[in-house]
Every structure is written in structure tokens, then in C-alpha cells.
Design a protein around this motif. Structure first.
Motif, PDB file in Angstrom:
ATOM      1  N   GLU A   6       0.835  -1.209   0.000  1.00  0.00           N
ATOM      2  CA  GLU A   6       0.000   0.000   0.000  1.00  0.00           C
ATOM      3  C   GLU A   6       0.868   1.257   0.000  1.00  0.00           C
ATOM      4  OE1 GLU A   6      -2.592  -0.240   3.390  1.00  0.00           O
ATOM      5  OE2 GLU A   6      -3.681  -1.972   2.584  1.00  0.00           O
ATOM      6  N   TYR A   7       1.940   1.225   0.771  1.00  0.00           N
ATOM      7  CA  TYR A   7       2.825   2.388   0.842  1.00  0.00           C
ATOM      8  C   TYR A   7       3.523   2.622  -0.495  1.00  0.00           C
ATOM      9  CZ  TYR A   7       6.134   5.736   2.737  1.00  0.00           C
ATOM     10  OH  TYR A   7       6.857   6.880   2.974  1.00  0.00           O
ATOM     11  N   ILE A   8       4.062   1.579  -1.069  1.00  0.00           N
ATOM     12  CA  ILE A   8       4.759   1.684  -2.357  1.00  0.00           C
ATOM     13  C   ILE A   8       3.838   2.256  -3.429  1.00  0.00           C
ATOM     14  CG2 ILE A   8       5.713   0.267  -4.255  1.00  0.00           C
ATOM     15  CD1 ILE A   8       7.723   0.595  -2.077  1.00  0.00           C
ATOM     16  N   LEU A   9       2.594   1.814  -3.425  1.00  0.00           N
ATOM     17  CA  LEU A   9       1.641   2.242  -4.451  1.00  0.00           C
ATOM     18  C   LEU A   9       1.291   3.725  -4.348  1.00  0.00           C
ATOM     19  CD1 LEU A   9      -0.699  -0.892  -4.639  1.00  0.00           C
ATOM     20  CD2 LEU A   9       1.099  -0.191  -6.255  1.00  0.00           C
ATOM     21  N   GLN A  10       1.625   4.374  -3.255  1.00  0.00           N
ATOM     22  CA  GLN A  10       1.426   5.819  -3.139  1.00  0.00           C
ATOM     23  C   GLN A  10       2.417   6.585  -4.017  1.00  0.00           C
ATOM     24  OE1 GLN A  10       1.415   7.244   0.942  1.00  0.00           O
ATOM     25  NE2 GLN A  10       0.553   5.292   1.631  1.00  0.00           N
ATOM     26  N   GLN A  18       3.724  -7.618 -10.796  1.00  0.00           N
ATOM     27  CA  GLN A  18       4.843  -6.926 -10.133  1.00  0.00           C
ATOM     28  C   GLN A  18       4.682  -6.971  -8.612  1.00  0.00           C
ATOM     29  OE1 GLN A  18       4.184  -3.286 -12.310  1.00  0.00           O
ATOM     30  NE2 GLN A  18       6.050  -3.596 -13.531  1.00  0.00           N
ATOM     31  N   ILE A  19       3.459  -6.801  -8.140  1.00  0.00           N
ATOM     32  CA  ILE A  19       3.188  -6.891  -6.699  1.00  0.00           C
ATOM     33  C   ILE A  19       3.535  -8.287  -6.200  1.00  0.00           C
ATOM     34  CG2 ILE A  19       1.337  -6.916  -4.971  1.00  0.00           C
ATOM     35  CD1 ILE A  19       0.031  -4.604  -6.605  1.00  0.00           C
ATOM     36  N   ASP A 119       9.875   0.828 -13.291  1.00  0.00           N
ATOM     37  CA  ASP A 119       9.730   2.056 -12.501  1.00  0.00           C
ATOM     38  C   ASP A 119      10.154   1.911 -11.038  1.00  0.00           C
ATOM     39  OD1 ASP A 119       8.807   3.516 -14.649  1.00  0.00           O
ATOM     40  OD2 ASP A 119       6.700   3.028 -14.262  1.00  0.00           O
ATOM     41  N   TRP A 120      10.688   0.765 -10.633  1.00  0.00           N
ATOM     42  CA  TRP A 120      11.026   0.517  -9.237  1.00  0.00           C
ATOM     43  C   TRP A 120      11.987   1.570  -8.684  1.00  0.00           C
ATOM     44  CZ3 TRP A 120       8.831  -2.080  -5.527  1.00  0.00           C
ATOM     45  CH2 TRP A 120       9.525  -2.325  -4.348  1.00  0.00           C
ATOM     46  N   ASP A 121      13.052   1.853  -9.419  1.00  0.00           N
ATOM     47  CA  ASP A 121      14.035   2.825  -8.925  1.00  0.00           C
ATOM     48  C   ASP A 121      13.429   4.216  -8.771  1.00  0.00           C
ATOM     49  OD1 ASP A 121      15.993   0.872  -8.749  1.00  0.00           O
ATOM     50  OD2 ASP A 121      16.847   1.322 -10.714  1.00  0.00           O
ATOM     51  N   SER A 122      12.510   4.569  -9.662  1.00  0.00           N
ATOM     52  CA  SER A 122      11.822   5.858  -9.558  1.00  0.00           C
ATOM     53  C   SER A 122      10.949   5.912  -8.307  1.00  0.00           C
ATOM     54  CB  SER A 122      10.973   6.081 -10.809  1.00  0.00           C
ATOM     55  OG  SER A 122      10.191   7.236 -10.674  1.00  0.00           O
ATOM     56  N   ILE A 123      10.250   4.813  -8.023  1.00  0.00           N
ATOM     57  CA  ILE A 123       9.411   4.734  -6.820  1.00  0.00           C
ATOM     58  C   ILE A 123      10.282   4.875  -5.574  1.00  0.00           C
ATOM     59  CG2 ILE A 123       7.993   3.163  -5.434  1.00  0.00           C
ATOM     60  CD1 ILE A 123       6.892   2.046  -8.130  1.00  0.00           C
ATOM     61  N   VAL A 124      11.379   4.134  -5.527  1.00  0.00           N
ATOM     62  CA  VAL A 124      12.283   4.182  -4.373  1.00  0.00           C
ATOM     63  C   VAL A 124      12.880   5.578  -4.219  1.00  0.00           C
ATOM     64  CG1 VAL A 124      14.442   3.278  -3.421  1.00  0.00           C
ATOM     65  CG2 VAL A 124      12.770   1.716  -4.427  1.00  0.00           C
ATOM     66  N   HIS A 125      13.229   6.205  -5.325  1.00  0.00           N
ATOM     67  CA  HIS A 125      13.778   7.567  -5.262  1.00  0.00           C
ATOM     68  C   HIS A 125      12.758   8.540  -4.663  1.00  0.00           C
ATOM     69  CE1 HIS A 125      16.111  11.097  -6.248  1.00  0.00           C
ATOM     70  NE2 HIS A 125      15.034  11.607  -6.812  1.00  0.00           N
ATOM     71  N   LYS A 126      11.513   8.438  -5.053  1.00  0.00           N
ATOM     72  CA  LYS A 126      10.466   9.315  -4.504  1.00  0.00           C
ATOM     73  C   LYS A 126      10.307   9.095  -2.995  1.00  0.00           C
ATOM     74  CE  LYS A 126       7.779   9.469  -8.777  1.00  0.00           C
ATOM     75  NZ  LYS A 126       6.574   8.947  -9.450  1.00  0.00           N
ATOM     76  N   ILE A 127      10.363   7.829  -2.582  1.00  0.00           N
ATOM     77  CA  ILE A 127      10.234   7.520  -1.161  1.00  0.00           C
ATOM     78  C   ILE A 127      11.409   8.080  -0.379  1.00  0.00           C
ATOM     79  CG2 ILE A 127      10.245   5.638   0.535  1.00  0.00           C
ATOM     80  CD1 ILE A 127       8.689   3.976  -1.577  1.00  0.00           C
ATOM     81  N   THR A 128      12.625   7.863  -0.877  1.00  0.00           N
ATOM     82  CA  THR A 128      13.809   8.347  -0.149  1.00  0.00           C
ATOM     83  C   THR A 128      13.838   9.874  -0.106  1.00  0.00           C
ATOM     84  OG1 THR A 128      15.189   8.094  -2.128  1.00  0.00           O
ATOM     85  CG2 THR A 128      15.213   6.289  -0.537  1.00  0.00           C
ATOM     86  N   ALA A 129      13.401  10.511  -1.176  1.00  0.00           N
ATOM     87  CA  ALA A 129      13.344  11.984  -1.172  1.00  0.00           C
ATOM     88  C   ALA A 129      12.353  12.472  -0.118  1.00  0.00           C
ATOM     89  CB  ALA A 129      12.956  12.497  -2.561  1.00  0.00           C
TER      90      ALA A 129
END
Length: 189
Positions: A6-10, A18-19, A119-129
Motif C-alpha cells: 500500500e505504501y509503495i503504491l502511493q 509486479q506486486i 519504474d522501481w528505482d523511480s518509486i524508491v527515489h520518490k520515497i527516499t526523497a
């Protein structure tokens, strides 16, 4: 696991396949109060997501004093250092303040996810930012504020933590003694 998905999907879209891949690469780790997720000087080989509990990041000064740098509460991704592609040996400790539950990935599994999901790296980048912004917002005023204001600010920024962690760690985070914190708490009641 559901909480992590749920968090990742935000931060991006994943299809069911993929899930399922992400879920298949993860395991759940339970930490008891005072257990360590990582210790200074020991290589970190996993990525985690805190689904329940509170962790504390702390270090020892050259005088042997323990200083709390910050707290990590639910819904936070815990990467293995600044560049999680390489080997990371922390100079700090990451310790459970409460019983904790984490969804964890080995570096190998994390990299497989990254190589498979475009898009995994993009998702992780948004979370870390997002986490980096939050950490800066929480810490930025500590230098310029008086102790009472720092404590009131802590209550505002960490409303769920005040009754979950010992006052000694809050005092350490605020850069004051525990007796000073007790006086401040007494004066603002």
C-alpha cells in the motif's frame, strides 16, 4: 506485507504480477524491544520497511557518550546506507525501541526487483526523497531553538512517539539532560 505494498503504491503504479514479484522476494522480520536491526561496524546486507514499532538511530561520541540522532516510526523504508548498491558499514546503531516488525529484502532480491520492474528505482527515489525532507524538517530547528521549544516541536512532529519511547532517548535527541527535560515537562503542564 500489505502495508508495504500500500505504501509503495502511493509513489507509483505496479500491476498484480509486479506486486506478486515484490511479495515473493520479501520476508518478515520481528525485532524485540532493544534488539538491533544493524550495529556500528557490521556490514548491512538488507533493505527493510518498518510496518510496526519504533527504531532509534544512535552513535557514541569520542567521549563515549551515547547520542540519539533520530527515530524511525512506521511506514519508513530503511535502506542500507547512502548508496545501497555498494557495501555499507554503518558508524551508528539502529535499535528497536519497541517490538518491531519489518518487511525485509536481501540485497540480491532487491536488485532483482530493480532489474525486473522498470519504474522501481523511480518509486524508491520518490520515497527516499520524501523521507529525507521529513528528516531535515524534523532536525533543522533543533540547533536554533531553546530546549522548551525543541520539546514542544518534538511533540508536534512526533505525536505518536512521546509515550512509546523512554524520556532519556528523547532528551538525548533534543540535546538536553533528562533532568532538564523533566523540568520542561513539569513547567508546561
Amino acid at each position: 506485507m500489505e502495508r508495504f505494498i500500500e505504501y509503495i503504491l502511493q509513489f507509483g503504479n505496479l500491476n498484480q504480477q509486479q506486486i506478486d514479484l515484490v511479495s515473493s522476494k520479501a520476508t518478515v522480520l520481528a525485532l524485540g524491544k532493544d534488539d538491533y536491526y544493524w550495529e556500528a561496524g557490521k556490514m548491512v546486507r538488507r533493505i527493510g520497511f518498518l510496518t510496526a514499532g519504533v527504531l532509534r538511530v544512535y552513535y557514541y561520541t569520542n567521549k563515549g557518550e551515547e547520542n540519539t540522532r533520530y527515530f524511525i516510526d512506521e511506514n519508513h523504508l530503511i535502506l542500507d546506507g547512502p548508496a545501497f548498491e555498494g557495501n555499507y558499514v554503518p558508524s551508528e546503531y539502529l535499535q528497536a525501541m519497541t517490538d518491531c516488525e519489518l518487511v525485509i529484502f536481501s540485497k540480491k532480491n532487491w536488485n532483482e526487483i530493480s532489474e525486473t520492474i522498470v519504474d522501481w528505482d523511480s518509486i524508491v527515489h520518490k520515497i527516499t526523497a520524501k523521507h529525507h525532507r521529513e528528516k531535515l524538517e524534523r532536525r533543522s530547528n533543533l540547533v536554533s531553538q531553546d530546549a522548551t521549544t525543541r520539546y514542544l516541536d518534538f511533540i508536534e512532529k512526533f505525536p505518536t512517539l512521546i509515550n512509546r519511547i523512554p524520556l532519556s532517548y528523547i532528551a538525548s535527541y533534543l540535546g538536553i539532560t533528562q533532568s532538564s527535560l523533566s523540568r520542561i515537562r513539569k513547567n508546561i503542564r
